[in-house]
Design an enzyme around this catalytic site. Structure first.
Site, PDB file in Angstrom:
ATOM      1  N   CYS A 230     -15.482   1.011  -3.439  1.00 31.41           N
ATOM      2  CA  CYS A 230     -16.679   0.999  -2.581  1.00 31.41           C
ATOM      3  C   CYS A 230     -17.462   2.279  -2.858  1.00 31.41           C
ATOM      4  O   CYS A 230     -17.871   2.993  -1.950  1.00 31.41           O
ATOM      5  CB  CYS A 230     -16.318   0.852  -1.104  1.00 31.41           C
TER       6      CYS A 230
ATOM      7  N   ASP B 235       0.861  -1.179   0.000  1.00 32.24           N
ATOM      8  CA  ASP B 235       0.000   0.000   0.000  1.00 32.24           C
ATOM      9  C   ASP B 235       0.894   1.224   0.000  1.00 32.24           C
ATOM     10  O   ASP B 235       1.959   1.226   0.641  1.00 32.24           O
ATOM     11  CB  ASP B 235      -0.918   0.011   1.231  1.00 32.24           C
TER      12      ASP B 235
ATOM     13  N   ASP C 288      -8.016  -2.406  -4.853  1.00 31.90           N
ATOM     14  CA  ASP C 288      -9.122  -1.934  -4.016  1.00 31.90           C
ATOM     15  C   ASP C 288      -8.938  -0.419  -3.929  1.00 31.90           C
ATOM     16  O   ASP C 288      -8.371   0.104  -2.978  1.00 31.90           O
ATOM     17  CB  ASP C 288      -9.054  -2.590  -2.636  1.00 31.90           C
TER      18      ASP C 288
END
Length: 432
Positions: free
Chosen positions: A361, A262, A308
């Site tokens: 999301c 990340d 993601d």
């Protein structure tokens, strides 16, 4: 604390959140620290009131024709909890620690006003500036979709198939009312009432032993739709705290190579302990150091790169209702740049015939389908995997899922109204 005292505390908290512009979670935590006499049941009930007011932030003010913290609470009690005026008046009695009695104006509003003439953004509680963005995706059903995103979310769990199975965990969590989720073959759901405390999952033996993880069913489905397989080399490019990394590891059955990284190394802090508890042995954590690329040694070898992506989080409004009221148009522009950048980072990692799974999301088309179309235009060596093919991993649920979820040319969109999950978008692209 009495129910009336809890109402007073909630009004105080809403006022603090509005005036000081602090996140609700922070305000609730600070209030609990300053009021240690309040028991866990009191804190849970007060938090439930605050979150419900934030879910009904616009509609409650419209109903009461007032935007004070008190008016919003009263409006929420009518709209969200269906409390009639006599019951409300009995709690708003002006007694010790209770709110002041209902005024004539408040009683008149409760008796005469409704949401019948309210704009869609007010009736369904979302920022007005987002109306054209939601209309682009949902059209005339945007109000219904947004209303579902304003409801309270259940607590979803994922069975870690490296250590447990659903039937066994169902029996051990029967005391919490756990039931199978509708779509995910490894999901459990615990429905929560308005005043219910979140059960102490972390204290359950199944959690301690790594057999379960807290994960919304939509997130579970997003991981399933990537079709990660045992023996593959999989890179989780935006691993964060590791929720999807853990799900990918279970899909891989401990076989193959799983690399998690990340850009924000602070986000990776919890992942080490979580992987250990889950019994994951084939995962490698690449923590960024300075300006060096933690994946510099990997070129064209990944079977699957999972993104993601950083996004506006519009799909998680059920869990973060205050976030939508703090969201500004500029945030969308920033996220679009972040998403394009991380997609570009994935390109050199993927081998011929490999895949990129792009996940958000968010329910906004700018972050989802439009972002994917722009990527394919820049990189014609990548093509979209047909949505029906990606859904085939759901086996016997594939047809029902295809009817429930919103299929777009670029992928699948899950929403609380359609699939009973948080909002998620999933697109899979294959390299020639």
């Amino acid at each position: 604390m009495t129910p009336a005292a809890r109402l007073s505390a909630a009004i105080e908290l809403i006022d603090t959140i509005e005036k000081d512009r602090v996140p609700a979670a922070k305000a609730l935590k600070e209030w609990g620290t300053a009021h240690r006499f309040a028991g866990s049941g009191d804190r849970a009930a007060i938090a439930g009131l605050v979150w419900d007011v934030l879910r009904r932030y616009a509609s409650s003010a419209w109903l009461m024709d007032s935007d004070t913290a008190r008016a919003r609470l009263i409006g929420m009690l009518r709209l969200e909890r269906n409390m009639d005026t006599p019951t409300m008046a009995a709690m708003f009695d002006g007694g010790r620690y209770a709110p002041a009695p209902l005024t004539e104006a408040e009683q008149a509003a409760l008796a005469s006003r409704s949401l019948a003439d309210a704009p869609a953004s007010v009736a369904s509680d979302y920022p007005e500036w987002l109306d054209p963005h939601l209309a682009k995706v949902f059209g005339e059903t945007r109000a219904a979709e947004a209303a579902a995103m304003a409801s309270r979310a259940p607590l979803d769990l994922r069975i870690n198939t490296l250590k447990g199975n659903r039937d066994k965990v169902l029996r051990s969590l029967a005391h919490l009312g756990a039931k199978p989720t509708p779509w995910s073959p490894n999901g459990l759901r615990i429905e929560l009432g308005a005043d219910a405390r979140n059960p102490g999952i972390q204290a359950e033996e199944d959690f301690i032993k790594g057999a379960i993880e807290v994960q919304d069913e939509g997130s579970q489905l997003a991981a399933l739709l990537t079709a990660a397989k045992p023996g593959e080399q999989v890179i989780d490019l935006c691993a964060g705290a590791g929720g999807k990394t853990l799900a990918l590891a279970a899909l891989m059955q401990g076989k193959g190579r799983l690399i998690a990284t990340d850009r924000d190394k602070r986000q990776l802090a919890p992942i080490h302990e979580r992987l250990s508890r889950a019994g994951v042995h084939n995962a490698e954590i690449r923590t960024p150091k300075g300006e060096a690329d933690p994946l510099a040694d990997i070129r064209s070898t990944a079977d699957l790169v999972v993104i993601d992506a950083p996004c506006t989080g519009t799909g998680t409004w059920r869990r973060n209702p205050d976030a939508k009221w703090r969201m500004r148009p500029g945030a969308l522009e920033i996220r679009l740049k972040d998403q394009a950048e991380v997609l570009e980072r994935a390109v050199p990692l993927v081998k011929a015939g490999g895949r990129i799974a792009y996940i958000t999301c968010s329910v906004l088309s700018e972050e989802n389908g439009e972002q994917v179309r722009a990527f394919v235009a820049r990189h014609p060596e990548f093509s979209l995997v047909p949505s029906e093919q990606t859904a085939s991993v759901l086996w016997d649920k594939a047809d029902a899922f295809a009817e429930a979820a919103l299929k777009t040319p670029e992928g699948w969109l899950l929403t609380p109204r359609r699939t009973g999950t948080d909002g998620f978008f999933v697109s899979v692209l294959k390299k020639a």
